[in-house]
Design a protein around this motif. Structure first.
Motif, mmCIF file in Angstrom:
data_model
loop_
_atom_site.group_PDB
_atom_site.id
_atom_site.type_symbol
_atom_site.label_atom_id
_atom_site.label_comp_id
_atom_site.label_asym_id
_atom_site.label_seq_id
_atom_site.Cartn_x
_atom_site.Cartn_y
_atom_site.Cartn_z
ATOM 1 N N PRO A 112 55.724 83.116 25.396
ATOM 2 C CA PRO A 112 55.041 82.771 24.153
ATOM 3 C C PRO A 112 54.604 84.062 23.454
ATOM 4 O O PRO A 112 54.233 85.039 24.119
ATOM 5 N N VAL A 113 54.643 84.082 22.147
ATOM 6 C CA VAL A 113 54.289 85.281 21.387
ATOM 7 C C VAL A 113 52.905 85.787 21.790
ATOM 8 O O VAL A 113 52.685 86.991 21.928
ATOM 9 N N SER A 114 51.977 84.887 22.028
ATOM 10 C CA SER A 114 50.609 85.286 22.380
ATOM 11 C C SER A 114 50.525 86.015 23.717
ATOM 12 O O SER A 114 49.556 86.728 23.970
ATOM 13 N N MET A 115 51.508 85.867 24.581
ATOM 14 C CA MET A 115 51.495 86.531 25.889
ATOM 15 C C MET A 115 52.232 87.860 25.898
ATOM 16 O O MET A 115 52.072 88.653 26.816
ATOM 17 N N ARG A 116 53.017 88.114 24.898
ATOM 18 C CA ARG A 116 53.856 89.317 24.889
ATOM 19 C C ARG A 116 53.051 90.611 24.841
ATOM 20 O O ARG A 116 53.441 91.606 25.430
ATOM 21 N N LYS A 117 51.904 90.604 24.169
ATOM 22 C CA LYS A 117 51.125 91.842 24.057
ATOM 23 C C LYS A 117 50.572 92.293 25.403
ATOM 24 O O LYS A 117 50.325 93.480 25.607
#
Length: 139
Positions: A112-117
């Motif tokens: 998920p985009v929110s986990m990529r960072k």
């Protein structure tokens, strides 16, 4: 309180983990199981293992459709055992204390985009997985 990383598989950026192949998990972990084989399956159909690496490192592992919980792993060979199903499933490991996601480059795009960072991309070996989860430099 014990340290317990989790393993999940994501697809196409969805924040809901996809079901795991429990037969693959069983095939990979069963040879390392030193617990009572009669306790391999829990009443909900999940798997339970007490694994031991050649260097004496141990962990309890609980696997179900949505993920794997690795209870109290010690540094060393046990991370090599854990890295195998993570890699073969195309999954990621999650450090619960730091919220860090550890994965290969192949799985990064499915997060998920929110986990990529918070993701740390590594070659999925036991040494690098252990270093990434325990706060060392994954190399």
């Amino acid at each position: 309180m014990g340290y317990s990383p989790s393993v999940y598989k994501f697809a196409e950026g969805s924040d809901v983990p996809v079901p795991l192949d429990l037969e693959l998990v069983r095939a990979v972990l069963e040879p390392h199981d030193v617990g009572d084989p009669r306790l391999c399956f829990d009443q909900d159909g999940g798997l339970q293992f007490w694994i031991r690496a050649g260097d004496g490192g141990e962990a309890e592992i609980f696997a179900g459709d949505s993920g794997i919980l690795v209870e109290r792993p010690r540094a060393g060979g046990v991370f090599g055992i854990v890295a195998e199903p993570v890699s073969r499933l195309g999954a990621v490991a999650v450090d619960p204390s730091e919220g860090r996601i550890v994965c290969r480059a192949e799985e990064y795009a499915h997060l998920p985009v929110s986990m990529r960072k918070d993701a740390v991309v590594i070659e999925m070996t036991g040494e690098r997985l252990g270093a990434a989860l325990l706060g060392g430099h994954p190399g």
